[in-house]
Every structure is written in structure tokens, then in C-alpha cells.
Design an enzyme around this catalytic site. Structure first.
Site, PDB file in Angstrom:
ATOM      1  N   GLU A 118     -14.350 -43.834  60.783  1.00  0.00           N
ATOM      2  CA  GLU A 118     -13.941 -44.974  61.611  1.00  0.00           C
ATOM      3  C   GLU A 118     -12.779 -45.698  60.952  1.00  0.00           C
ATOM      4  OE1 GLU A 118     -17.379 -47.466  61.983  1.00  0.00           O
ATOM      5  OE2 GLU A 118     -18.551 -45.893  62.952  1.00  0.00           O
ATOM      6  N   LYS A 120     -11.100 -49.059  59.363  1.00  0.00           N
ATOM      7  CA  LYS A 120     -11.595 -50.262  58.687  1.00  0.00           C
ATOM      8  C   LYS A 120     -10.749 -51.427  59.198  1.00  0.00           C
ATOM      9  CE  LYS A 120     -13.243 -51.805  54.215  1.00  0.00           C
ATOM     10  NZ  LYS A 120     -12.941 -53.214  54.337  1.00  0.00           N
ATOM     11  N   ASP A 122      -9.257 -54.957  59.811  1.00  0.00           N
ATOM     12  CA  ASP A 122      -9.022 -56.033  58.851  1.00  0.00           C
ATOM     13  C   ASP A 122      -9.200 -57.373  59.547  1.00  0.00           C
ATOM     14  OD1 ASP A 122      -8.492 -57.140  56.462  1.00  0.00           O
ATOM     15  OD2 ASP A 122      -6.346 -56.743  56.471  1.00  0.00           O
ATOM     16  N   TYR A 229     -19.309 -51.898  65.325  1.00  0.00           N
ATOM     17  CA  TYR A 229     -19.468 -50.677  64.526  1.00  0.00           C
ATOM     18  C   TYR A 229     -20.843 -50.467  63.896  1.00  0.00           C
ATOM     19  CZ  TYR A 229     -17.977 -54.075  60.967  1.00  0.00           C
ATOM     20  OH  TYR A 229     -17.843 -55.175  60.192  1.00  0.00           O
ATOM     21  N   CYS A 417      24.724 -79.903  53.234  1.00  0.00           N
ATOM     22  CA  CYS A 417      25.407 -81.189  53.389  1.00  0.00           C
ATOM     23  C   CYS A 417      25.327 -82.069  52.140  1.00  0.00           C
ATOM     24  CB  CYS A 417      24.861 -81.945  54.600  1.00  0.00           C
ATOM     25  SG  CYS A 417      23.184 -82.537  54.375  1.00  0.00           S
ATOM     26  N   CYS A 438      23.802 -83.009  59.279  1.00  0.00           N
ATOM     27  CA  CYS A 438      23.646 -81.762  58.512  1.00  0.00           C
ATOM     28  C   CYS A 438      23.901 -80.579  59.470  1.00  0.00           C
ATOM     29  CB  CYS A 438      22.249 -81.707  57.912  1.00  0.00           C
ATOM     30  SG  CYS A 438      21.932 -80.181  57.016  1.00  0.00           S
TER      31      CYS A 438
HETATM   32  S1  IVH Z   1     -19.758 -50.841  58.281  1.00  0.00           S
HETATM   33  C1  IVH Z   1     -23.148 -51.427  55.216  1.00  0.00           C
HETATM   34  N1  IVH Z   1     -17.597 -50.196  59.635  1.00  0.00           N
HETATM   35  O1  IVH Z   1     -15.620 -53.906  55.953  1.00  0.00           O
HETATM   36  C2  IVH Z   1     -21.945 -51.097  55.982  1.00  0.00           C
HETATM   37  N2  IVH Z   1     -17.500 -52.093  58.208  1.00  0.00           N
HETATM   38  O2  IVH Z   1     -16.574 -53.957  52.971  1.00  0.00           O
HETATM   39  C3  IVH Z   1     -21.471 -52.229  56.793  1.00  0.00           C
HETATM   40  N3  IVH Z   1     -15.351 -53.281  58.237  1.00  0.00           N
HETATM   41  O3  IVH Z   1     -18.021 -56.431  55.846  1.00  0.00           O
HETATM   42  C4  IVH Z   1     -20.089 -52.178  57.228  1.00  0.00           C
HETATM   43  N4  IVH Z   1     -14.364 -51.955  59.694  1.00  0.00           N
HETATM   44  O4  IVH Z   1     -16.271 -56.551  57.663  1.00  0.00           O
HETATM   45  C5  IVH Z   1     -18.152 -51.043  58.745  1.00  0.00           C
HETATM   46  N5  IVH Z   1     -15.752 -49.529  60.899  1.00  0.00           N
HETATM   47  C6  IVH Z   1     -16.312 -50.378  60.038  1.00  0.00           C
HETATM   48  C7  IVH Z   1     -15.608 -51.480  59.506  1.00  0.00           C
HETATM   49  C8  IVH Z   1     -16.233 -52.314  58.576  1.00  0.00           C
HETATM   50  C9  IVH Z   1     -14.237 -53.035  58.932  1.00  0.00           C
HETATM   51  C10 IVH Z   1     -15.513 -54.392  57.258  1.00  0.00           C
HETATM   52  C11 IVH Z   1     -16.734 -55.230  57.469  1.00  0.00           C
HETATM   53  C12 IVH Z   1     -17.515 -55.181  56.198  1.00  0.00           C
HETATM   54  C13 IVH Z   1     -16.495 -54.719  55.216  1.00  0.00           C
HETATM   55  C14 IVH Z   1     -17.193 -53.883  54.184  1.00  0.00           C
END
Ligand code: IVH
Length: 676
Positions: A118, A120, A122, A229, A417, A438
Site C-alpha cells: 500500500e 504510506k 503522509d 487502510y 528604499c 517603497c
Molecule cells: S497501517 C499497525 N497503512 O503510518 C499498523 N499505516 O508509522 C498500522 N500510514 O500511524 C498502520 N499509510 O498514520 C498503515 N497504508 C497505510 C498507511 C499507514 C500511512 C501511517 C499511519 C501510521 C503510521 C505508521
């Protein structure tokens, strides 16, 4: 049935029916991007529900579709203990470590393993509990054990369902990431800079700050979004992460899709590496920020077998992308003076290639930042690209500092100025107080005055403004209205037709409504929204001039800082003199109350309105279409003449419009159509 003759049972029934219908249309519009009814039909249903709800307050429900616009103020965010702790993920920047992670899994699980890859996202993690298919509570991560209840704000996010459909468990929690799409972030910063406010640093912090705003109505306007997610609960339908996420999709949640590879299943490290390689390259094309990818073992049984370390699950990990960084020499620090007099230091760099483009300049924000990094001219510095277009200097390579390098002293006088700079307490920025003469402030103010969202003067651009200033023909916006065609014609390379356009543009601007004139004045912190609020409240410039600090603060959304700035501006005799002149030349300094249809300019034309707009709300736009004799249509079809496209419009709408040859126009063009 007539509303007043409805009995309580009938009203309850009708309210429930309308809510269900509206929830379903919301889902089709926001999550599936495939609306079935027109916005107008939607608004009619919503209005019907609103009026029933106000007549029968006993059936009030915080999850009603009428609550998307926000439900007022939260004084304090209650602390809530998480039923399932919100853990973090182990992370690494090294592919070798990902390979080692996968090796460990293969060793522990003696069977073929399916991985789910997946993005990640932000943003900010959120856990949302649903009971009986209704959004019950939304809690931030906090320290992982206890978070804060931000339900009122989360309810305003259109892609998060308030009410579910299908076969969902009685109670469960769904987790995901709330984020601010890049476009919404850029637009917001543009508005802030226009209002003389500091821009926000990055979309992540802005999303996090937005969730903690006390006024949920303001949150509703920010354009937050959310991907889900993870599912948690006792009676989940599936035996694996992917099955449950599919189930969640069917209940109405926005779950990333397989079609565009935002989620992908694979069975070995090769698959994982291909996913990483794809997104390392493609992430810049996404409409939101990601900082890596997340890898999860799909099967719940294997997840249980793998278990957890103290901080994070062994069955999941994340690979983070390196922020693109380059090192180069800081040749010189120069200073820009903005239209409000704000001084911004700029790093002039030895050109270097970063994320595919050559970088020569980087933002340094303010004196504090230079001090903090102990930046010196001649230093070798690291530059990084974040969410913003302009890269930033993030550090100094001390090992490369020349021995004769000298501590950098910030300027004390305006580079344009020579006026001594001031720095107000609690503010990061230095200012040049010489607003009247200015040069960049003079030209900046006029440029702002004539800009599209302000007086929108056709035929006049930055270069001509500079020429006119140089020739001594204008010094402030009021001078524009005394310009004669003969004066303009004397300018270098000025043709007869351009001169006429300029004069006509100035003349036409006299019809611009009061709130935009107020915005055009360029009072610090008075952006478009604030200008609208002030115009609506005070109605005339005289009333605004007469208002004191206290009366200003009493206006909704006007804080101390804005009030102070307005009072200071309107207490300056030079400003009052200019306003008087503008008024005598025929500019609008009074609010025009509009009522009823105003023209038949759009007679026979049909419109589809989609997305988020800056100068009007979607509703105001639609009212304006009808008020001018046009027709508002549902989805785009052969019969559509125009698609009025705002920000964040779904890509499928645009595609359809292109396919049918429908004219796509923006808000400004629309306004021009009705102000002809
Ligand atoms: S799963 C125990 N899936 O990353 C696993 N987290 O460092 C729980 N995040 O606090 C997280 N995209 O805020 C998961 N596709 C994704 C994510 C994701 C972003 C963030 C989330 C989490 C942090 C983990």
C-alpha cells in the site's frame, strides 16, 4: 405531503428516507466519482431535509447529511482510550532491510504468503468507530494508547461515510489517514499569502492542524480527504486484511484501488520491489503526498503467528522514500520586499539538479531560520524538495565551511528604499514600514489591486504598471482612474489598441462589487474571505472606517490580528484620502443587495457545476446561473453547453466534457459571462 400537516411518525419516516437517499448520493459523488443526480436535485433534497429537521428537532442526528458543513465549535477535545492500541510501523530506507524482513517472514511461516503493498499516506492517522452502521466517534492517534475525540471535524470530510450500507458488523473500528490534497494545500497558501499571512509549511502539518481546529465549519472548507487502510473488531467478515478492506469498500468507505496500483497483492520480494520502484518514480504525479510504502502480510492467521514487538507489528513494515536532496553552494543571500512590506530572505545557489529540475534559488523564510542553521554565504548547503514548489535549505555541511567564513548579519534597512526595518513582537518576519514610497510596495499594491480576483483590470499587467510608475504617471491605485489615453500612448511600445483596452479595463472595473474593492485595497490579513465578511457585516466603507477594534472582533471569524490591521490601515490619512479619491471616481464602496433574476444573459444555455470555487460557493454559482436565465443540469451530457470547473473536480467529469465537446470554463470566465 404538506410539511405542516405531517404528523410526527410521518416526519420521522420521511427524514429517515431522505437521509438514506442523501447518504447514497454523497457516496456516489465523492467516493465513486459517479453522481446519479444533479447537484441541484441534491440540494433540493438537502433543503427538504433541513426544513424537516428544523421543524422536528426531536429527530436530530449528528450523522445527518445536513451536518457536513460543520456543526459549530468544540471547546476541548476529549481524551479517549483506544480499544485497540494504535501502533506505529517499523520503517527503513533500505531495500536490503525489506529483503531481510521478507526473509524472516518466510522463515516463520512455512507456507506461501500473500503480501499487500500500500501507499504510506503522509497525513494524520485516525480511528473511526461505527455502531449500527453510523459514524460514532473519530479519535486521533495521540500517544497510541489515548487519543483525542475529533468527531465533529471528521464528520465534515466528504469521503468519510456518516452512514453505511450493506452487511456491516454491528460495531467495528476503521483506521486510515486524513490528508490534505496538494491542490487544496496550494490554493490555501495562495489565499494566505494574498492576505499577507505566512504560508503553511507542508500539507501534513496543515491536515493535522485542521483536525484540531475548534470551528468545524472552517474545517469543512479546507478540503481534507481520507483513505482507509485497516479494520478492527470482533465480528469482521473476512479472514484477511484484503478481504476486509474489500468489504469496507462495499459499505461505502474510500479504500485505495487496485486499478491504479495504489494497492497491490503479491507473493514474493520481487513483487514488493516492483511496487516500490514504481512509486519511487511515480509518487510525484500523485495529487497528494506519500512518504513511502507500507507492506503487510495479508492473512490474519499469519499476522497472529508473527505477532508484535513492543512498538510495532512484525507482520507489517514500511519503506520510506528519501526526500530528494542535493548539496550546493550558497552564493549569496538576497532579500525580497513583498507588497505588504514583508521581507523574505532568499538563498541564491550555485545551480544544481534536484528532482529533475535545476534549482537556483531556495526560500529561507526569515531571520530565525538563518540563525538556527547558522547559515553563512559561501557555505555548502543541503537543499530539499518537500510539498512546495520552491525548495528549502535544510542544513549546512560544516566540513566544507571556508576558514575565512563570517557569521551572517541580517539586514537592518530595507534593501529597496533604505528605511530602517521593524519587527513586531511575536512575529517572525521583518517589515519595511515605508508603505507609501517603497518601490516594490507601491508596485506590489497596484499589481494586487488590478489582479483577477480583485479589480480584474483587463489590458493592464505587471510590466505596464512598472512602466507607468517609472514615468511618474501612477503612484497608488487611485491614480489609475485619472489616466488619460494620451498619457498611456506615450509609453514605450504602447499601441493605440492596447491603450484603449487599458482605459476600457479601468472604466469597467468601476462595477466591481464592494467586497472585491475592499480586498483590492490590500489591507494586511484581509484576504478574499475576510473582505467578504467585513463587507457583508458593515455594508459601507463609512461604517467600516467608523468601527473600532471591539466592533471588528465581534464579527464572525475576525480575530485581534485582523482587527488591528484594519484599524491601523483606516486610521492612516493617506489611505483615507486614497479611498475618497476612488469613491469620487465611481468605485463601489457599498454592498449591493441582490435579489431576484438579474438578467437573461445565459438564456438557452445549460451548465454543469463541479468542484470547489474560490469567489462563490457552489450554491451561489448555481443561483447565479438561474438568476441570469441559464439552466443547471445534472451530469455532463450532449445537452450541456458549459462545464464550470472548480478545484478538485473529479477527472471523469472533465473527460466526459471533453468527449462531448462541452466548453470547460473556470469561475472567473463564468463571472465575466454574467457581468457582460
Ligand atoms: S497501517 C499497525 N497503512 O503510518 C499498523 N499505516 O508509522 C498500522 N500510514 O500511524 C498502520 N499509510 O498514520 C498503515 N497504508 C497505510 C498507511 C499507514 C500511512 C501511517 C499511519 C501510521 C503510521 C505508521
Amino acid at each position: 405531503m404538506n410539511l405542516s400537516r405531517m404528523n410526527t411518525d410521518q416526519a420521522k419516516h420521511k427524514i429517515e428516507e431522505l437521509r438514506k437517499e442523501l447518504h447514497a448520493h454523497n457516496h456516489k459523488y465523492y467516493v465513486l466519482d459517479a453522481p446519479e443526480i444533479s447537484d441541484q436535485q441534491f440540494d433540493m433534497l438537502l433543503k427538504e431535509l433541513e426544513s424537516l429537521e428544523s421543524k422536528f428537532p426531536e429527530f436530530d442526528d449528528p450523522n445527518s447529511p445536513t451536518r457536513r458543513v460543520g456543526s459549530g465549535i468544540t471547546d476541548k477535545f476529549e481524551k479517549v482510550k483506544h480499544k485497540y492500541p494504535m501502533l506505529s510501523l517499523s520503517n527503513t530506507y533500505s531495500i536490503e532491510e525489506i529483503e531481510a524482513w521478507e526473509e524472516r517472514i518466510k522463515k516463520s511461516i512455512d507456507q506461501p504468503v500473500t503480501y499487500v503493498c500500500e501507499l504510506k499516506y503522509d497525513g494524520v492517522a485516525i480511528g473511526i468507530t461505527y455502531i449500527d452502521g453510523k459514524l460514532h466517534r473519530a479519535v486521533t492517534r495521540g500517544d497510541g494508547q489515548t487519543g483525542e475525540d475529533v468527531t465533529a471535524n471528521v464528520r465534515t470530510i466528504s469521503t468519510i461515510p456518516l452512514s453505511l450500507t450493506g452487511d456491516y458488523p454491528e460495531e467495528f473500528e476503521i483506521r486510515g489517514e486524513i490528508f490534505l490534497p496538494l491542490q487544496a494545500f496550494t490554493e490555501m497558501n495562495k489565499r494566505r499569502v494574498e492576505a499577507g499571512e505566512d504560508p503553511y509549511m507542508n500539507p501534513r502539518n496543515t491536515a493535522s492542524g485542521s483536525l484540531k481546529l475548534q470551528d468545524s465549519n472552517v474545517v469543512a472548507e479546507r478540503g481534507l480527504d481520507c483513505f482507509l487502510y485497516g479494520l478492527y473488531g470482533e465480528n469482521l467478515p473476512g479472514q484477511s486484511h484484503s478481504e476486509n478492506m474489500e468489504a469496507a469498500r462495499s459499505w461505502g468507505f474510500k479504500v485505495p484501488t487496485y486499478e491504479n496500483r495504489q494497492i497491490e497483492k503479491c507473493s514474493d520480494i520481487k513483487g514488493i520491489e516492483s511496487f516500490i520502484a514504481h512509486w519511487d518514480k511515480e509518487r510525484h504525479a500523485l495529487p497528494f503526498e506519500i512518504d513511502g510504502v507500507v507492506l503487510k502480510v495479508d492473512s490474519y492467521q499469519y499476522q497472529d503467528e508473527l505477532g508484535f514487538t513492543a512498538k510495532s507489528p512484525r507482520w507489517a513494515t514500511s519503506y520510506k522514500f528519501k526526500a530528494e536532496q542535493a548539496s550546493t553552494i550558497l552564493e549569496r543571500v538576497t532579500f525580497q520586499v513583498g507588497r505588504t512590506g514583508a521581507i523574505t530572505p532568499v538563498a541564491n545557489l550555485k545551480p544544481v539538479v534536484l528532482a529533475g529540475t535545476t534549482v537556483k534559488r531556495a526560500s529561507l523564510h526569515n531571520a530565525d531560520q538563518i540563525e538556527k542553521l547558522d547559515l553563512r554565504e559561501g557555505d555548502t548547503v543541503f537543499v530539499e524538495k518537500g510539498g512546495e514548489i520552491i525548495p528549502k535549505v535544510v542544513g549546512v555541511d560544516i566540513t566544507k565551511r571556508p576558514i575565512d567564513s563570517e557569521h551572517f548579519t541580517y539586514i537592518s534597512e530595507c534593501p529597496e528604499c533604505g528605511t530602517p526595518l521593524i519587527r513586531n513582537e511575536g512575529e517572525a518576519q521583518h517589515f519595511c514600514p515605508n508603505t507609501l514610497t517603497c518601490p516594490p510596495q507601491v508596485s506590489g499594491r497596484i499589481d494586487h489591486f488590478i489582479s483577477r480576483k480583485a479589480m480584474n483590470i483587463d489590458g493592464l499587467g505587471t510590466e505596464t504598471v512598472d512602466q507607468l510608475i517609472r514615468e511618474g504617471l501612477i503612484q497608488n491605485p487611485a491614480d489609475l482612474y485619472d489616466l488619460q489615453k494620451d498619457d498611456v500612448l506615450k509609453l514605450e511600445r504602447m499601441a493605440e489598441k492596447s491603450a484603449q483596452n487599458l482605459i476600457d479595463g479601468v472604466e469597467a472595473s468601476k462595477a466591481i462589487p464592494f467586497e472585491r474593492v475592499l480586498f483590492a485595497l490590500g489591507i494586511r490579513y484581509v484576504g478574499e474571505t475576510v473582505a467578504k465578511k467585513l463587507a457583508k457585516h458593515f455594508k459601507t466603507i463609512e461604517a467600516l472606517i467608523a468601527a473600532d477594534q471591539e466592533q471588528l472582533v465581534a464579527v464572525e471569524e475576525i480575530g485581534e490580528r485582523i482587527a488591528e490591521s484594519v484599524v491601523a490601515y483606516l486610521n492612516d490619512p493617506a489611505h483615507i484620502a486614497m479611498i475618497e479619491r476612488l469613491k469620487s471616481r465611481g468605485l463601489q464602496f457599498e454592498l449591493e443587495e441582490s435579489d431576484g433574476p438579474s438578467s437573461n444573459l445565459l438564456e438557452g444555455k445549460s451548465f454543469v457545476v463541479s468542484g470547489v470555487f474560490n469567489q462563490m460557493s457552489r450554491n451561489e454559482l448555481k443561483q447565479a446561473i438561474e438568476a441570469n436565465g441559464g439552466k443547471v443540469l445534472s451530469g455532463v451530457s450532449k445537452k450541456t453547453d458549459y462545464l464550470v470547473a472548480g478545484d478538485n473536480m473529479g477527472p471523469s467529469k472533465r473527460q466526459k466534457a471533453e468527449d462531448f465537446g462541452v466548453k470547460i470554463i473556470d469561475e472567473q470566465r463564468f463571472i465575466e459571462m454574467i457581468s457582460a
